[in-house]
Design a protein around this motif. Structure first.
Motif, PDB file in Angstrom:
ATOM      1  N   PRO A 120       0.818  -1.227   0.000  1.00 34.10           N
ATOM      2  CA  PRO A 120       0.000   0.000   0.000  1.00 34.10           C
ATOM      3  C   PRO A 120       0.846   1.269   0.000  1.00 34.10           C
ATOM      4  N   ALA A 121       1.958   1.255   0.748  1.00 32.96           N
ATOM      5  CA  ALA A 121       2.822   2.434   0.800  1.00 32.96           C
ATOM      6  C   ALA A 121       3.460   2.706  -0.555  1.00 32.96           C
ATOM      7  N   VAL A 122       3.890   1.654  -1.248  1.00 35.25           N
ATOM      8  CA  VAL A 122       4.504   1.827  -2.568  1.00 35.25           C
ATOM      9  C   VAL A 122       3.472   2.325  -3.580  1.00 35.25           C
ATOM     10  N   LEU A 123       2.242   1.809  -3.508  1.00 37.38           N
ATOM     11  CA  LEU A 123       1.185   2.298  -4.393  1.00 37.38           C
ATOM     12  C   LEU A 123       0.869   3.765  -4.108  1.00 37.38           C
ATOM     13  N   GLY A 124       0.854   4.119  -2.832  1.00 43.22           N
ATOM     14  CA  GLY A 124       0.653   5.532  -2.480  1.00 43.22           C
ATOM     15  C   GLY A 124       1.767   6.401  -3.022  1.00 43.22           C
ATOM     16  N   LEU A 125       2.998   5.894  -2.958  1.00 45.45           N
ATOM     17  CA  LEU A 125       4.140   6.603  -3.524  1.00 45.45           C
ATOM     18  C   LEU A 125       3.959   6.812  -5.024  1.00 45.45           C
ATOM     19  N   CYS A 126       3.466   5.775  -5.730  1.00 44.87           N
ATOM     20  CA  CYS A 126       3.221   5.889  -7.171  1.00 44.87           C
ATOM     21  C   CYS A 126       2.179   6.953  -7.467  1.00 44.87           C
ATOM     22  N   ARG A 127       1.119   7.011  -6.652  1.00 48.10           N
ATOM     23  CA  ARG A 127       0.067   8.010  -6.881  1.00 48.10           C
ATOM     24  C   ARG A 127       0.595   9.429  -6.679  1.00 48.10           C
ATOM     25  N   ARG A 128       1.376   9.624  -5.612  1.00 49.40           N
ATOM     26  CA  ARG A 128       1.874  10.975  -5.310  1.00 49.40           C
ATOM     27  C   ARG A 128       2.878  11.456  -6.356  1.00 49.40           C
ATOM     28  N   THR A 129       3.680  10.539  -6.893  1.00 49.79           N
ATOM     29  CA  THR A 129       4.714  10.919  -7.854  1.00 49.79           C
ATOM     30  C   THR A 129       4.258  10.767  -9.303  1.00 49.79           C
ATOM     31  N   ARG A 130       2.999  10.282  -9.493  1.00 46.22           N
ATOM     32  CA  ARG A 130       2.432  10.082 -10.830  1.00 46.22           C
ATOM     33  C   ARG A 130       3.261   9.100 -11.667  1.00 46.22           C
TER      34      ARG A 130
END
Length: 587
Positions: A120-130
């Protein structure tokens, strides 16, 4: 070939086929195997089930509870934020920070647990950094698996192999014995992923959820007309079997389409249905279909209503059950709109589909329901959900207990199973994790698999199957020499990890490998180490649990793993075949 040898080989083929087809859960197949060993008189009753009382089960169970305490206390929650703070929005820098950090953490935690905790943290990172998830998640999973080659407790395969080697009179694998090879595997593997592997990854996961799951064609809007007999009635009164109400728009308010939601004149219902379902609506008095309307993510969320993805975890009790059997909507308070399974979106006919590990469910419901769902071990919500925050003292205590258990075992003060069990008990007594959640944190299916396959390895020895196969291998391979036979066992193990789990493959090959070493008059330990590590460097297909966890969220295809993972596996095999004979000489 004697009858017992023929029966053991037949059972082996049947088990491999069953594991490959996945029609029967692996734990059920394993228990059937144990029953067959007893009924065919290949093993006495006590020996067949002795694996369940071995120290392997204690060590693995304790590791899962200790990992559960680290998750529960929130030790890992800030991982994605930390990576972004250092790397910024650059994909290359994120990979450079993420991969070594993941591998190092996986060296101390179980590799599958590491992937699950940080996903979940890595997916959140992907969303924030596009950054598209497909360009991050596969290297992330591979790094976690590489970390499993570093220490004894980094992987269930290592623990299972150590227990089997000890049962055959060899010294058990030391806690840090694999570390030099593991560090080389991590260094070479990450270098490949940074320079070559990431260029082969697909650019997936950049569209809306309704597009990714192919459900736009199944979304429609229905209006409750003036004077409708359904006005004032709960949604369940519609009794339209082919129709699922996802949201109710009433003026500026968006309501969840639960069965008890009362309808009113003018309500706009966002529904998922087929053409046959729309025909039912057309024939129903008091409902009107809105023609030629494009619906998407925004129409399924708003206010307290939202849509998220959740993944079926390896230890989930939902595996093998259908949504209908689970009464999913009533049980969890959310609606399954569609399922993404191994590269394919399944937007319809999902109610009678048996759930599998790694299935990604597209869910819709109230935000409160997802907050409650985030604490379940059966499903993992793929977004950074607010967990119940633990105090700094609890987080420090969780890390301290884990480190102390490893330290006292490494120093030889306390046997490893006892040290880890005491650590697990300390987390429960210290209220770092409730007793009920401690039991839920244990991967029971994996424990059954390892215990059962350990007994199968004993059957291969006692029936003469291991000796029979070893003699054939020695006869064929003697002209080539022991190093090439060693390479053959490594390749065989890597191939068998595709239809079987890593641990099961290692436990099947180990009896033959150790017997072959004895026939060749070389060190059996060298063969045992190669087989154990070869089971952890096979990235050819996505059937290892860490890969299954990223298969759906990354929207990968099978060929993506083959394209990126096959060269990586061969590269790490070279590392293995160079380093192992140097550290554990054949003679």
């Amino acid at each position: 070939m004697t009858l017992p040898i023929f029966l053991v080989l037949t059972l082996l083929v049947l088990v491999v086929v069953s594991f490959s087809l996945e029609r029967i859960p692996v734990d059920v197949t394993t228990l059937f195997l144990l029953c067959a060993l007893v009924l065919l008189r290949l093993l006495p009753l006590q020996a067949a089930f002795s694996g369940f009382s071995s120290e392997i089960v204690v060590v693995l169970g304790s590791i899962f509870v200790l990992s559960g305490a680290l998750i529960k206390t929130g030790v890992m929650d800030s991982f994605g934020t930390w990576v972004q703070r250092i790397a910024g929005n650059s994909r290359a820098k994120i990979l450079l920070c993420l991969l070594p950090a993941t591998a190092c953490i996986a060296a101390f935690l179980h590799n599958t647990t590491t992937t699950a905790v940080f996903l979940p943290a890595v997916l959140g990172l992907c969303r924030r950094t596009r950054i598209r998830p497909g360009q991050i998640l596969m290297p992330f999973a591979f790094a976690s698996m590489m970390g499993g080659t570093c220490m004894l407790f980094s992987s269930s395969t290592n623990i299972a192999a150590s227990g089997y080697m000890r049962s055959q009179g060899l010294a058990p694998i030391g806690i840090f014995e694999f570390l030099p090879v593991g560090l080389a595997v991590i260094a070479v593997g990450i270098l490949y992923l940074l320079l070559v592997g990431h260029r082969l990854l697909p650019a997936t996961g950049d569209s809306s959820l309704t597009e990714e799951y192919n459900i736009r064609d199944y979304l429609s809007e229905i209006v409750v007309t003036a004077g409708s007999p359904f006005a004032g009635q709960p949604l369940r009164a519609l009794q339209l079997g082919a129709l699922t109400v996802l949201a109710v728009n009433r003026g500026q308010e968006t309501l969840y389409g639960g069965p008890d939601t009362l309808l009113a004149e003018g309500d706009q219902l966002i529904v998922k249905t087929s053409r046959e379902g729309l025909l039912e609506v057309r024939n129903a008095r008091g409902l009107e279909i809105v023609p030629d309307i494009e619906l998407g993510d925004r129409d399924l969320s708003g206010g307290a209503l939202k849509i998220v993805e959740a993944i079926v975890m390896p230890q989930s009790r939902l595996i093998g059950s259908t949504l209908r059997q689970l009464d999913f909507r009533r049980r969890f308070g959310v609606t399954v709109i569609a399922i993404h399974r191994r590269g394919h979106a399944l937007p319809t006919k999902i109610r009678n589909l048996a759930l599998r590990v790694g299935d990604v469910l597209l869910l819709q419901g109230l935000a409160l329901s997802f907050d409650q769902l985030s604490d379940k071990v059966d499903l993992w919500v793929l977004e950074e959900t607010a967990h119940h925050a633990a105090s700094p003292r609890q987080r420090f205590l969780a890390v301290g207990i884990f480190a102390a258990a490893i330290a006292v075992a490494a120093l030889g003060w306390v046997p490893l199973p006892v040290a880890l069990l005491l650590g697990a008990l300390a987390t429960v007594v210290g209220k770092l994790i409730p007793a009920e959640e401690a039991y839920e944190a244990v991967h029971w299916r994996l424990l059954i698999l390892i215990a059962g396959m350990t007994s199968f390895g004993a059957a291969m020895q006692s029936s003469g199957t291991a000796a029979y196969l070893a003699q054939r291998i020695v006869a064929w391979g003697t002209p080539l020499g022991a190093p090439y036979i060693l390479l053959g066992f490594a390749l065989l193990t890597m191939v068998l990890t595709q239809p079987m789990s890593n641990a099961a493959a290692a436990l099947v090959v180990l009896p033959v490998a150790l017997t072959t070493a004895a026939e060749l008059h070389v060190q059996p330990r060298t063969f045992g180490i190669v087989v154990t590590l070869a089971a952890s460097i096979s990235y050819i297909t996505p059937f290892e649990p860490s890969c299954l966890l990223v298969y759906g969220p990354g929207k990968y295809r099978f060929r993506d793993f083959l394209k990126v993972g096959a060269p990586l596996s061969l590269l790490l095999l070279v590392v293995l075949m160079v380093m192992v004979p140097l550290l554990w000489p054949l003679r």
